[in-house]
Design a protein around this motif. Structure first.
Motif, PDB file in Angstrom:
ATOM      1  N   ILE A 238       0.844  -1.139   0.008  1.00  0.00           N
ATOM      2  CA  ILE A 238      -0.102   0.011  -0.038  1.00  0.00           C
ATOM      3  C   ILE A 238       0.809   1.355   0.010  1.00  0.00           C
ATOM      4  N   ILE A 239       0.356   2.264  -0.774  1.00  0.00           N
ATOM      5  CA  ILE A 239       0.876   3.612  -0.737  1.00  0.00           C
ATOM      6  C   ILE A 239      -0.069   4.542  -0.083  1.00  0.00           C
ATOM      7  N   ARG A 240       0.123   5.125   0.954  1.00  0.00           N
ATOM      8  CA  ARG A 240      -0.905   6.119   1.403  1.00  0.00           C
ATOM      9  C   ARG A 240      -0.177   7.564   1.805  1.00  0.00           C
ATOM     10  N   SER A 241      -1.099   8.342   2.057  1.00  0.00           N
ATOM     11  CA  SER A 241      -0.883   9.919   2.465  1.00  0.00           C
ATOM     12  C   SER A 241       0.017   9.359   3.848  1.00  0.00           C
ATOM     13  N   PRO A 242       1.211  10.309   3.786  1.00  0.00           N
ATOM     14  CA  PRO A 242       1.864  10.393   5.102  1.00  0.00           C
ATOM     15  C   PRO A 242       1.259  11.124   5.849  1.00  0.00           C
ATOM     16  N   LYS A 243       0.988  10.897   7.101  1.00  0.00           N
ATOM     17  CA  LYS A 243       0.284  11.674   8.322  1.00  0.00           C
ATOM     18  C   LYS A 243      -1.036  12.157   7.713  1.00  0.00           C
ATOM     19  N   SER A 244      -0.945  13.630   7.701  1.00  0.00           N
ATOM     20  CA  SER A 244      -2.229  13.985   7.259  1.00  0.00           C
ATOM     21  C   SER A 244      -2.118  14.919   5.986  1.00  0.00           C
ATOM     22  N   TYR A 245      -1.180  14.471   4.947  1.00  0.00           N
ATOM     23  CA  TYR A 245      -1.027  15.221   3.613  1.00  0.00           C
ATOM     24  C   TYR A 245      -2.261  14.998   2.729  1.00  0.00           C
ATOM     25  N   ASN A 246      -3.353  16.076   3.154  1.00  0.00           N
ATOM     26  CA  ASN A 246      -4.542  15.987   2.295  1.00  0.00           C
ATOM     27  C   ASN A 246      -5.020  17.345   1.632  1.00  0.00           C
ATOM     28  N   SER A 247      -3.803  18.305   1.530  1.00  0.00           N
ATOM     29  CA  SER A 247      -4.104  19.615   1.148  1.00  0.00           C
ATOM     30  C   SER A 247      -3.386  19.866  -0.393  1.00  0.00           C
ATOM     31  N   GLN A 248      -3.464  20.784  -0.970  1.00  0.00           N
ATOM     32  CA  GLN A 248      -3.421  21.361  -2.310  1.00  0.00           C
ATOM     33  C   GLN A 248      -1.945  20.719  -2.450  1.00  0.00           C
ATOM     34  N   VAL A 249      -1.136  21.022  -1.446  1.00  0.00           N
ATOM     35  CA  VAL A 249       0.500  20.479  -1.474  1.00  0.00           C
ATOM     36  C   VAL A 249       0.482  19.114  -1.044  1.00  0.00           C
ATOM     37  N   GLY A 250       0.019  18.650  -0.048  1.00  0.00           N
ATOM     38  CA  GLY A 250       0.132  17.370   0.512  1.00  0.00           C
ATOM     39  C   GLY A 250      -0.350  16.296  -0.460  1.00  0.00           C
ATOM     40  N   VAL A 251      -1.220  16.545  -0.998  1.00  0.00           N
ATOM     41  CA  VAL A 251      -1.834  15.253  -2.062  1.00  0.00           C
ATOM     42  C   VAL A 251      -0.718  15.053  -3.117  1.00  0.00           C
ATOM     43  N   PRO A 252      -0.362  16.034  -3.817  1.00  0.00           N
ATOM     44  CA  PRO A 252       0.680  15.535  -4.865  1.00  0.00           C
ATOM     45  C   PRO A 252       2.063  14.967  -4.197  1.00  0.00           C
ATOM     46  N   LEU A 253       2.375  15.578  -3.087  1.00  0.00           N
ATOM     47  CA  LEU A 253       3.419  14.919  -2.627  1.00  0.00           C
ATOM     48  C   LEU A 253       3.388  13.507  -2.100  1.00  0.00           C
ATOM     49  N   SER A 254       2.077  13.030  -1.872  1.00  0.00           N
ATOM     50  CA  SER A 254       1.726  11.828  -1.700  1.00  0.00           C
ATOM     51  C   SER A 254       1.718  10.983  -2.919  1.00  0.00           C
ATOM     52  N   VAL A 255       1.077  11.538  -3.908  1.00  0.00           N
ATOM     53  CA  VAL A 255       1.067  10.824  -4.856  1.00  0.00           C
ATOM     54  C   VAL A 255       2.350  10.452  -5.633  1.00  0.00           C
ATOM     55  N   TRP A 256       3.175  11.548  -5.525  1.00  0.00           N
ATOM     56  CA  TRP A 256       4.587  11.626  -6.121  1.00  0.00           C
ATOM     57  C   TRP A 256       5.505  10.423  -5.578  1.00  0.00           C
ATOM     58  N   ASN A 257       4.875   9.867  -4.485  1.00  0.00           N
ATOM     59  CA  ASN A 257       5.722   8.712  -3.842  1.00  0.00           C
ATOM     60  C   ASN A 257       5.150   7.351  -4.372  1.00  0.00           C
ATOM     61  N   ILE A 258       4.143   7.137  -5.212  1.00  0.00           N
ATOM     62  CA  ILE A 258       3.721   6.052  -5.822  1.00  0.00           C
ATOM     63  C   ILE A 258       5.126   5.290  -6.380  1.00  0.00           C
ATOM     64  N   GLU A 259       5.248   3.909  -6.023  1.00  0.00           N
ATOM     65  CA  GLU A 259       6.209   3.286  -6.788  1.00  0.00           C
ATOM     66  C   GLU A 259       5.509   2.057  -7.450  1.00  0.00           C
ATOM     67  N   ALA A 260       6.486   1.306  -8.305  1.00  0.00           N
ATOM     68  CA  ALA A 260       5.934   0.231  -8.999  1.00  0.00           C
ATOM     69  C   ALA A 260       5.438  -1.057  -8.260  1.00  0.00           C
ATOM     70  N   THR A 261       5.904  -1.184  -7.116  1.00  0.00           N
ATOM     71  CA  THR A 261       5.789  -2.092  -6.163  1.00  0.00           C
ATOM     72  C   THR A 261       4.510  -2.241  -5.535  1.00  0.00           C
ATOM     73  N   HIS A 262       3.864  -0.884  -5.367  1.00  0.00           N
ATOM     74  CA  HIS A 262       2.606  -0.690  -4.718  1.00  0.00           C
ATOM     75  C   HIS A 262       1.488  -1.221  -5.636  1.00  0.00           C
ATOM     76  N   LYS A 263       0.323  -1.872  -4.817  1.00  0.00           N
ATOM     77  CA  LYS A 263      -0.702  -2.446  -5.735  1.00  0.00           C
ATOM     78  C   LYS A 263      -2.035  -2.030  -5.179  1.00  0.00           C
ATOM     79  N   TRP A 264      -2.065  -1.012  -4.181  1.00  0.00           N
ATOM     80  CA  TRP A 264      -3.276  -0.058  -3.701  1.00  0.00           C
ATOM     81  C   TRP A 264      -2.650   1.201  -3.197  1.00  0.00           C
ATOM     82  N   ALA A 265      -3.640   2.172  -3.353  1.00  0.00           N
ATOM     83  CA  ALA A 265      -3.286   3.461  -2.888  1.00  0.00           C
ATOM     84  C   ALA A 265      -4.372   4.066  -2.126  1.00  0.00           C
ATOM     85  N   ILE A 266      -4.042   4.496  -1.045  1.00  0.00           N
ATOM     86  CA  ILE A 266      -5.011   5.299  -0.015  1.00  0.00           C
ATOM     87  C   ILE A 266      -4.688   6.754   0.011  1.00  0.00           C
ATOM     88  N   PHE A 267      -5.431   7.600  -0.198  1.00  0.00           N
ATOM     89  CA  PHE A 267      -5.109   9.104  -0.085  1.00  0.00           C
ATOM     90  C   PHE A 267      -6.015   9.926   0.766  1.00  0.00           C
TER      91      PHE A 267
END
Length: 162
Positions: free
Chosen positions: A103-132
């Motif tokens: 799973i890739i997920r938002s670190p802490k409460s990264y849910n803002s206009q800046v936090g969401v792109p930073l969270s998405v940027w951390n997706i890697e090929a090994t991830h099979k699910w994402a939770i943002f």
């Protein structure tokens, strides 16, 4: 993660806020090894000292880059929004899904206009699910976050005053 360290592999977005302008930190970042910057303008004291990509709006550039990066991955993506409870629901879903999936997920409460792109940027090929998480503070922001997250599943936790 995007924000591991300041190195030659870092791409720094000089965001401007109501109280601060990240362009003011470029000189210090160059000294620490950062070589590439997305900026509104190149400060005089750092011209010809690094690589600069000049854009009209650095936040929009960060969001567009994250949106395009997200398109590279094709697995279930859960977006969680609501006035309260986003982080606990994210952590609960991660707890339930992580024994079977990477799973890739938002670190802490990264849910803002800046936090969401930073969270998405951390997706890697090994991830099979994402939770943002997706949080808003002004009208029109959810559309921007939806474009970045591109969820396949939506969870609404609570609607109320926050």
């Amino acid at each position: 993660m995007l924000f591991r360290s300041n190195s030659e592999n870092t791409l720094f977005f000089a965001l401007k806020g109501a109280n601060n302008d990240a362009h003011n930190y470029i000189s210090t970042l160059i000294e620490s090894g950062v070589q590439s910057f997305v900026v509104n303008h190149i400060p005089e004291n750092v011209k010809d000292k690094a690589n600069f990509f000049i854009v009209e709006n650095t936040l929009q550039a960060l969001q567009k880059l994250a949106s395009e990066y997200r398109k590279l991955f094709h697995f279930p993506v859960i977006a969680i929004t609501g006035s309260n409870g986003k982080t606990i629901v994210k952590e609960w879903l991660n707890f339930l899904l992580s024994p079977e999936y990477t799973i890739i997920r938002s670190p802490k409460s990264y849910n803002s206009q800046v936090g969401v792109p930073l969270s998405v940027w951390n997706i890697e090929a090994t991830h099979k699910w994402a939770i943002f998480e997706a949080g808003i503070s002004m009208p029109g922001e959810m559309e921007k976050l939806q474009t970045i997250i591109q969820p396949t599943i939506g969870v609404l936790t609570h609607i109320g005053e926050a």
